[in-house]
Design a protein around this motif. Structure first.
Motif, PDB file in Angstrom:
ATOM      1  N   PHE A  93     -46.895 -18.286 -34.571  1.00  0.00           N
ATOM      2  CA  PHE A  93     -47.293 -17.740 -35.646  1.00  0.00           C
ATOM      3  C   PHE A  93     -47.172 -16.196 -35.661  1.00  0.00           C
ATOM      4  O   PHE A  93     -47.987 -15.781 -34.757  1.00  0.00           O
ATOM      5  CB  PHE A  93     -48.609 -18.327 -36.524  1.00  0.00           C
ATOM      6  CG  PHE A  93     -49.183 -17.586 -37.516  1.00  0.00           C
ATOM      7  CD1 PHE A  93     -50.623 -17.457 -37.505  1.00  0.00           C
ATOM      8  CD2 PHE A  93     -48.390 -17.116 -38.324  1.00  0.00           C
ATOM      9  CE1 PHE A  93     -50.996 -16.882 -38.834  1.00  0.00           C
ATOM     10  CE2 PHE A  93     -49.058 -16.449 -39.766  1.00  0.00           C
ATOM     11  CZ  PHE A  93     -50.605 -16.346 -39.739  1.00  0.00           C
ATOM     12  N   SER A 118     -43.331 -16.186 -45.177  1.00  0.00           N
ATOM     13  CA  SER A 118     -44.107 -16.063 -46.342  1.00  0.00           C
ATOM     14  C   SER A 118     -44.801 -14.692 -46.403  1.00  0.00           C
ATOM     15  O   SER A 118     -45.846 -14.681 -45.903  1.00  0.00           O
ATOM     16  CB  SER A 118     -45.207 -17.098 -46.481  1.00  0.00           C
ATOM     17  OG  SER A 118     -45.932 -17.131 -47.737  1.00  0.00           O
ATOM     18  N   GLU A 150     -40.038 -20.370 -41.045  1.00  0.00           N
ATOM     19  CA  GLU A 150     -40.468 -20.390 -42.334  1.00  0.00           C
ATOM     20  C   GLU A 150     -41.273 -18.787 -42.452  1.00  0.00           C
ATOM     21  O   GLU A 150     -41.825 -18.247 -41.541  1.00  0.00           O
ATOM     22  CB  GLU A 150     -41.514 -21.251 -42.953  1.00  0.00           C
ATOM     23  CG  GLU A 150     -42.029 -20.821 -44.370  1.00  0.00           C
ATOM     24  CD  GLU A 150     -42.401 -22.268 -45.060  1.00  0.00           C
ATOM     25  OE1 GLU A 150     -42.343 -23.204 -44.540  1.00  0.00           O
ATOM     26  OE2 GLU A 150     -43.406 -21.850 -45.993  1.00  0.00           O
ATOM     27  N   THR A 182     -51.292 -32.524 -46.501  1.00  0.00           N
ATOM     28  CA  THR A 182     -52.304 -31.412 -46.045  1.00  0.00           C
ATOM     29  C   THR A 182     -53.518 -31.674 -46.452  1.00  0.00           C
ATOM     30  O   THR A 182     -54.039 -32.170 -47.388  1.00  0.00           O
ATOM     31  CB  THR A 182     -51.837 -29.844 -46.848  1.00  0.00           C
ATOM     32  OG1 THR A 182     -50.341 -29.743 -46.400  1.00  0.00           O
ATOM     33  CG2 THR A 182     -52.585 -28.896 -46.563  1.00  0.00           C
ATOM     34  N   LEU A 219     -52.740 -22.623 -43.927  1.00  0.00           N
ATOM     35  CA  LEU A 219     -51.606 -21.477 -44.031  1.00  0.00           C
ATOM     36  C   LEU A 219     -50.373 -22.164 -44.227  1.00  0.00           C
ATOM     37  O   LEU A 219     -49.383 -21.845 -44.908  1.00  0.00           O
ATOM     38  CB  LEU A 219     -51.539 -20.806 -42.850  1.00  0.00           C
ATOM     39  CG  LEU A 219     -52.773 -19.701 -42.816  1.00  0.00           C
ATOM     40  CD1 LEU A 219     -52.799 -19.006 -41.440  1.00  0.00           C
ATOM     41  CD2 LEU A 219     -52.957 -18.784 -43.986  1.00  0.00           C
ATOM     42  N   ILE A 220     -50.222 -23.435 -43.424  1.00  0.00           N
ATOM     43  CA  ILE A 220     -48.692 -24.038 -43.389  1.00  0.00           C
ATOM     44  C   ILE A 220     -48.722 -25.203 -42.946  1.00  0.00           C
ATOM     45  O   ILE A 220     -49.776 -25.552 -42.066  1.00  0.00           O
ATOM     46  CB  ILE A 220     -47.502 -23.137 -42.337  1.00  0.00           C
ATOM     47  CG1 ILE A 220     -46.288 -23.624 -42.779  1.00  0.00           C
ATOM     48  CG2 ILE A 220     -48.063 -22.984 -41.147  1.00  0.00           C
ATOM     49  CD1 ILE A 220     -45.144 -22.573 -42.056  1.00  0.00           C
ATOM     50  N   ARG A 221     -47.910 -26.085 -43.292  1.00  0.00           N
ATOM     51  CA  ARG A 221     -47.738 -27.610 -42.752  1.00  0.00           C
ATOM     52  C   ARG A 221     -46.313 -27.770 -42.453  1.00  0.00           C
ATOM     53  O   ARG A 221     -45.545 -27.300 -42.985  1.00  0.00           O
ATOM     54  CB  ARG A 221     -48.244 -28.399 -43.571  1.00  0.00           C
ATOM     55  CG  ARG A 221     -47.845 -30.031 -43.392  1.00  0.00           C
ATOM     56  CD  ARG A 221     -48.202 -30.569 -44.578  1.00  0.00           C
ATOM     57  NE  ARG A 221     -47.863 -32.024 -44.541  1.00  0.00           N
ATOM     58  CZ  ARG A 221     -46.960 -32.692 -45.118  1.00  0.00           C
ATOM     59  NH1 ARG A 221     -46.241 -31.902 -45.954  1.00  0.00           N
ATOM     60  NH2 ARG A 221     -46.735 -34.007 -44.962  1.00  0.00           N
ATOM     61  N   ARG A 222     -46.101 -28.364 -41.161  1.00  0.00           N
ATOM     62  CA  ARG A 222     -44.820 -28.418 -40.765  1.00  0.00           C
ATOM     63  C   ARG A 222     -44.631 -30.015 -40.332  1.00  0.00           C
ATOM     64  O   ARG A 222     -45.137 -30.318 -39.650  1.00  0.00           O
ATOM     65  CB  ARG A 222     -44.254 -27.642 -39.611  1.00  0.00           C
ATOM     66  CG  ARG A 222     -43.312 -26.440 -40.038  1.00  0.00           C
ATOM     67  CD  ARG A 222     -42.002 -26.576 -40.389  1.00  0.00           C
ATOM     68  NE  ARG A 222     -41.123 -25.852 -41.091  1.00  0.00           N
ATOM     69  CZ  ARG A 222     -41.158 -25.479 -42.246  1.00  0.00           C
ATOM     70  NH1 ARG A 222     -41.756 -26.088 -43.096  1.00  0.00           N
ATOM     71  NH2 ARG A 222     -40.333 -24.422 -42.517  1.00  0.00           N
ATOM     72  N   TRP A 230     -51.238 -24.715 -39.420  1.00  0.00           N
ATOM     73  CA  TRP A 230     -52.244 -23.499 -39.054  1.00  0.00           C
ATOM     74  C   TRP A 230     -53.102 -23.325 -40.205  1.00  0.00           C
ATOM     75  O   TRP A 230     -52.986 -23.576 -41.395  1.00  0.00           O
ATOM     76  CB  TRP A 230     -51.080 -22.310 -38.940  1.00  0.00           C
ATOM     77  CG  TRP A 230     -50.351 -22.045 -37.577  1.00  0.00           C
ATOM     78  CD1 TRP A 230     -49.443 -22.424 -37.228  1.00  0.00           C
ATOM     79  CD2 TRP A 230     -51.099 -21.456 -36.497  1.00  0.00           C
ATOM     80  NE1 TRP A 230     -48.988 -22.183 -36.046  1.00  0.00           N
ATOM     81  CE2 TRP A 230     -50.141 -21.475 -35.507  1.00  0.00           C
ATOM     82  CE3 TRP A 230     -52.396 -20.734 -36.177  1.00  0.00           C
ATOM     83  CZ2 TRP A 230     -50.155 -20.933 -34.377  1.00  0.00           C
ATOM     84  CZ3 TRP A 230     -52.448 -20.073 -34.846  1.00  0.00           C
ATOM     85  CH2 TRP A 230     -51.582 -20.308 -34.067  1.00  0.00           C
ATOM     86  N   TYR A 282     -46.259 -13.243 -43.127  1.00  0.00           N
ATOM     87  CA  TYR A 282     -46.563 -14.383 -42.312  1.00  0.00           C
ATOM     88  C   TYR A 282     -45.102 -14.985 -41.699  1.00  0.00           C
ATOM     89  O   TYR A 282     -44.374 -15.431 -42.930  1.00  0.00           O
ATOM     90  CB  TYR A 282     -47.427 -15.495 -42.895  1.00  0.00           C
ATOM     91  CG  TYR A 282     -48.940 -15.046 -42.888  1.00  0.00           C
ATOM     92  CD1 TYR A 282     -49.949 -15.757 -43.535  1.00  0.00           C
ATOM     93  CD2 TYR A 282     -49.319 -13.638 -42.602  1.00  0.00           C
ATOM     94  CE1 TYR A 282     -51.057 -15.356 -43.957  1.00  0.00           C
ATOM     95  CE2 TYR A 282     -50.607 -13.287 -42.912  1.00  0.00           C
ATOM     96  CZ  TYR A 282     -51.517 -14.192 -43.391  1.00  0.00           C
ATOM     97  OH  TYR A 282     -52.818 -13.690 -43.459  1.00  0.00           O
ATOM     98  N   SER A 283     -44.814 -15.344 -40.644  1.00  0.00           N
ATOM     99  CA  SER A 283     -43.724 -16.313 -40.171  1.00  0.00           C
ATOM    100  C   SER A 283     -43.900 -17.286 -39.105  1.00  0.00           C
ATOM    101  O   SER A 283     -45.105 -16.978 -38.492  1.00  0.00           O
ATOM    102  CB  SER A 283     -42.686 -15.369 -39.870  1.00  0.00           C
ATOM    103  OG  SER A 283     -42.800 -14.542 -38.678  1.00  0.00           O
ATOM    104  N   TRP A 284     -43.481 -18.388 -39.240  1.00  0.00           N
ATOM    105  CA  TRP A 284     -43.923 -19.243 -38.105  1.00  0.00           C
ATOM    106  C   TRP A 284     -42.320 -19.645 -37.633  1.00  0.00           C
ATOM    107  O   TRP A 284     -41.084 -20.065 -38.260  1.00  0.00           O
ATOM    108  CB  TRP A 284     -44.552 -20.499 -38.870  1.00  0.00           C
ATOM    109  CG  TRP A 284     -45.824 -20.264 -39.525  1.00  0.00           C
ATOM    110  CD1 TRP A 284     -46.921 -20.472 -38.633  1.00  0.00           C
ATOM    111  CD2 TRP A 284     -46.287 -19.868 -40.707  1.00  0.00           C
ATOM    112  NE1 TRP A 284     -47.889 -19.989 -39.468  1.00  0.00           N
ATOM    113  CE2 TRP A 284     -47.516 -19.850 -40.691  1.00  0.00           C
ATOM    114  CE3 TRP A 284     -45.225 -19.464 -41.945  1.00  0.00           C
ATOM    115  CZ2 TRP A 284     -48.174 -19.148 -41.901  1.00  0.00           C
ATOM    116  CZ3 TRP A 284     -45.946 -18.753 -42.958  1.00  0.00           C
ATOM    117  CH2 TRP A 284     -47.422 -18.961 -42.826  1.00  0.00           C
TER     118      TRP A 284
END
Lengths: 117, 115
Positions: A77, A61, A59, B103, A48-51, A36, A64-66
């Motif tokens: 998100f 943060s 997750e 990333t 913002l985030i990597r998965r 995201w 924020y949550s995913w």
């Protein structure tokens, strides 16, 4: 071919409301990465985030949550207690692992989030 | 922390002219990517380089070429510019470890306007 769908073109909420941005992806690979990014009005793309596809842990943060669910190919998100500074375009993106680590990202069309004071 | 540097930040060209965009990755990053974002659109991947070799290719027009140099900076060369090339061009960089996708961190972008 890979594809990312963000069905919500624009969402408008009042400050302090919770909001969820949806992301659905398509890929034939078993190994892939989801991201995201936030693009505020100033134009930069902020990570913002990597998965990765093997890590289905949700997750959190701060606000924020995913939520990553392989069974539905979704990576949603949620922003809790939204603030005006959260107003931006949010992109969900997918990268397949076919290029040995230098694969380009496929972005969704983005969701324009408007937080009204 | 140091970020990706792109220059120039703004560029105005006439149709059929050429343009060169430069990208300086985050220190120690070895992979560079280029993206094009038209007005109101999502970023479209153009091309990537790892250790100075082209790694992945997206929807880059034949009029465009790019390369990565020994100091890892990259340049995107655009020739015979068209009105439709007006867009925000992003460079991103990452560190590639054992073939794992890391990333991508984006620069601030170069806004190209073709008149």
């Amino acid at each position: 071919a890979q594809k990312v769908t963000q069905a919500q073109t624009e969402i408008s909420v009042v400050e302090k409301e919770d909001v969820t941005l949806d992301c659905v992806y398509e890929t034939r690979d078993t190994t892939y990465y989801l991201f995201w990014y936030k693009q505020p009005p100033s134009g930069e793309l902020v990570f913002l985030i990597r998965r990765n596809s093997f890590d289905e842990q949700n997750e959190i943060s701060g606000r924020y949550s995913w939520n990553f669910q392989k069974s539905t190919s979704s990576f949603n998100f949620t922003i809790t207690a939204s603030q005006v500074v959260d107003s931006a375009v949010y992109f969900c993106a997918l990268s397949e692992a076919t290029g040995g680590g230098a694969d380009g990202l496929t972005f969704g069309k983005g969701t324009h989030l408007i937080i009204q004071p | 922390a140091a970020g990706v540097i792109q220059s120039p930040r703004h560029l105005i060209k006439e149709k059929r002219e050429t343009a060169t965009l430069k990208c300086y990755p985050i220190p120690r990053h070895d992979t560079v990517y280029w993206y094009q974002q038209g007005p109101g659109q999502d970023p479209q991947f153009l091309i990537s380089f790892y250790e100075k070799m082209q790694s992945d290719k997206g929807s880059i027009p034949d009029r465009f070429s790019a390369q990565q140099f020994s100091d890892y900076h990259s340049e995107l060369n655009m020739s015979s510019l068209e009105l439709g090339d007006s867009a925000l061009y992003f460079c991103a960089s990452s560190f590639r470890l054992a073939g794992v996708t890391d990333t991508q961190y984006f620069g601030p972008g170069t806004r190209l306007t073709v008149l």
